[in-house]
Write an enzyme that holds these catalytic residues in place. Sequence first.
Site, PDB file in Angstrom:
ATOM      1  CB  THR A 282     -87.487 -50.335  50.461  1.00  0.00           C
ATOM      2  OG1 THR A 282     -88.615 -51.177  50.325  1.00  0.00           O
ATOM      3  CG2 THR A 282     -87.336 -49.943  51.915  1.00  0.00           C
TER       4      THR A 282
ATOM      5  CB  THR B 215     -84.106 -52.471  49.845  1.00  0.00           C
ATOM      6  OG1 THR B 215     -82.900 -52.811  49.159  1.00  0.00           O
ATOM      7  CG2 THR B 215     -83.898 -51.201  50.645  1.00  0.00           C
ATOM      8  N   GLY B 216     -85.760 -55.057  49.191  1.00  0.00           N
ATOM      9  CA  GLY B 216     -85.954 -56.238  48.348  1.00  0.00           C
ATOM     10  C   GLY B 216     -87.070 -57.102  48.886  1.00  0.00           C
TER      11      GLY B 216
ATOM     12  CB  THR C 238     -91.078 -49.591  51.630  1.00  0.00           C
ATOM     13  OG1 THR C 238     -91.157 -50.142  50.318  1.00  0.00           O
ATOM     14  CG2 THR C 238     -91.972 -50.411  52.534  1.00  0.00           C
TER      15      THR C 238
ATOM     16  NE  ARG D 272     -95.697 -57.935  50.993  1.00  0.00           N
ATOM     17  CZ  ARG D 272     -94.549 -57.269  50.878  1.00  0.00           C
ATOM     18  NH1 ARG D 272     -94.538 -55.961  50.947  1.00  0.00           N
ATOM     19  NH2 ARG D 272     -93.425 -57.909  50.689  1.00  0.00           N
TER      20      ARG D 272
ATOM     21  CB  SER E 142     -89.364 -47.829  45.656  1.00  0.00           C
ATOM     22  OG  SER E 142     -88.447 -46.886  46.161  1.00  0.00           O
TER      23      SER E 142
HETATM   24  N1  ASP Z   1     -88.847 -54.828  51.383  1.00  0.00           N
HETATM   25  C1  ASP Z   1     -90.031 -54.199  50.908  1.00  0.00           C
HETATM   26  C2  ASP Z   1     -91.211 -55.080  51.097  1.00  0.00           C
HETATM   27  O1  ASP Z   1     -91.071 -56.275  50.935  1.00  0.00           O
HETATM   28  C3  ASP Z   1     -90.004 -53.827  49.485  1.00  0.00           C
HETATM   29  C4  ASP Z   1     -88.696 -53.527  48.900  1.00  0.00           C
HETATM   30  O2  ASP Z   1     -87.731 -53.267  49.568  1.00  0.00           O
HETATM   31  O3  ASP Z   1     -88.574 -53.538  47.706  1.00  0.00           O
HETATM   32  O4  ASP Z   1     -92.278 -54.563  51.321  1.00  0.00           O
END
Ligand code: ASP
Length: 372
Positions: free
Chosen positions: A221, A272-273, A239, A249, A93
Site C-alpha cells: 500500500t 500499511t500491512g 492500495t 474483501r 501494491s
Molecule cells: N493494508 C492493506 C490491506 O489490508 C494492504 C497493505 O497495506 O499491504 O488491504
Amino acid sequence: MSVSRRSFLQGAAAAAAGTLVAGTSEGMARTKAPGTAIDRERRRSPGGPVVVASGNGLPATAKAAEMILAGRDPLDAVVAGVNIVELDPDDHSVGYGGLPNEDGVVQLDSCVMHGPTHNAGAVAALQNIKTPSRVAQLVMERTDHVLIVGEGALRFAKAHGFREENLLTDAARRQWLKWKEARRGGDWLSPAGAEVEGDDQASASHDVMRGPGGAEFTYGTINCCGLDTSGDLAGVTTTSGLSYKIPGRVGDSPIIGAGLYVDNDVGAAGATGRGEAAILNCGSYTIVELMRQGRTPTEACLELLRRVVAHNVDPRLRRPNGEPDFGLIFYAVRKDGLYGSASIRSGRQFAVNSEGRNRLEDCAYLFEGQHE
Ligand code: ASP
C-alpha cells in the site's frame, strides 16, 4: 476553535512531562522503550513542510513537499504524490499494476482526509480506475458521503470523467497465475518441472505471508501524510489490498480511523500491512489520540503495535513464540512537525521529506528479524 501549533506544543510538552520516560534534546528526541528499537524523532525546520510515507513513497513525499512549498493545499499535494505510485506499473501494491483478487481482477481501496475541514472521502473495491485516491478526494469534495464502494464507486468515477482501463498488467497477471497454480489440490497446474515461484517483487512496499501450499500473499500500500507551512494536515492511503483476496474483501486502507486518520489540532497517521489488524485496533485513530495525550509519533505507533500484539490471540496468526505472523507498519506526523513510524518487525523503512531533504529512514520496531 482550532489549536495553534504553539499551544499544541505547550500542551503536548506538559503531557509528555508526565507520561514519557524519554528525554529530548535540541532538534532531536531519542526514546528508548524496553524491548523496542532506538527511536529517532526529528523536528522539521520551522515553517517547512513535513511529509511522511510508506517505504515505496519517496516520489510521493518529494512531489507533495514541492507542492506544499508552492502553496498548494496539503491534500492536493499528498494525493498528487501518491498518484505517481498508483500509476507506476512496477509497484504491485497500488493502483495500475496492483496484484489482483483471487479471480484475477484488480480491486482498489483508497481514502483521503483533510485536516482543516475535518472531512474525508473513500472508495472501496473500485475496479478499472488507475487513481482511486483522486476518486476518494472527489467523494469528499463532490458528495455528501464518505465512502462509496464497488459498482457505485465506478459509476461515480465515470460521471467525473475517469476512463475505465484494464489495471492488470502482464507482470501482475503472471504473479496471479503462479499463485493459482501453486494452490495444492486445485485445478490449475504449473508446467511440468516448473518451480513454483512466489512474489519476486517483494520490496519495501510489501509484506509477504505464506499461505496454504506455500503460495505467497502480498500486502502492500502507500500511505502519505503531510503538514504544510501553516500547520494544516492531510493524508491519503491507497492500495490494491491483499493480493488474491476474496472478491469484495475490503481492508483498512479506505476505512477512516483504521488506514488513515487526521485531526488538524493534533496530527495525522496511516497504515500499511495487514489491514484486518489495523481495523480491529482502530489503528490510525488511536495513534492520533495517543499523540493528543502527548506521545511522540513513534511512541504512539509503537504503543498501538503493542496493542495489536496483545490482541492477536488467533494461533493461525501467531508464531510459536507468540509474535504476530504478519507485518504492520504505522506512520505519523504531529502538528508540531515531529514525525515517526513503527513496524512490528525490524528492517523496514519509511519515506520522509523535511528540512528540504527527501530520504528513507528506519522504522522503529517491536521484534528483531524480517517478516519472512
Ligand atoms: N493494508 C492493506 C490491506 O489490508 C494492504 C497493505 O497495506 O499491504 O488491504
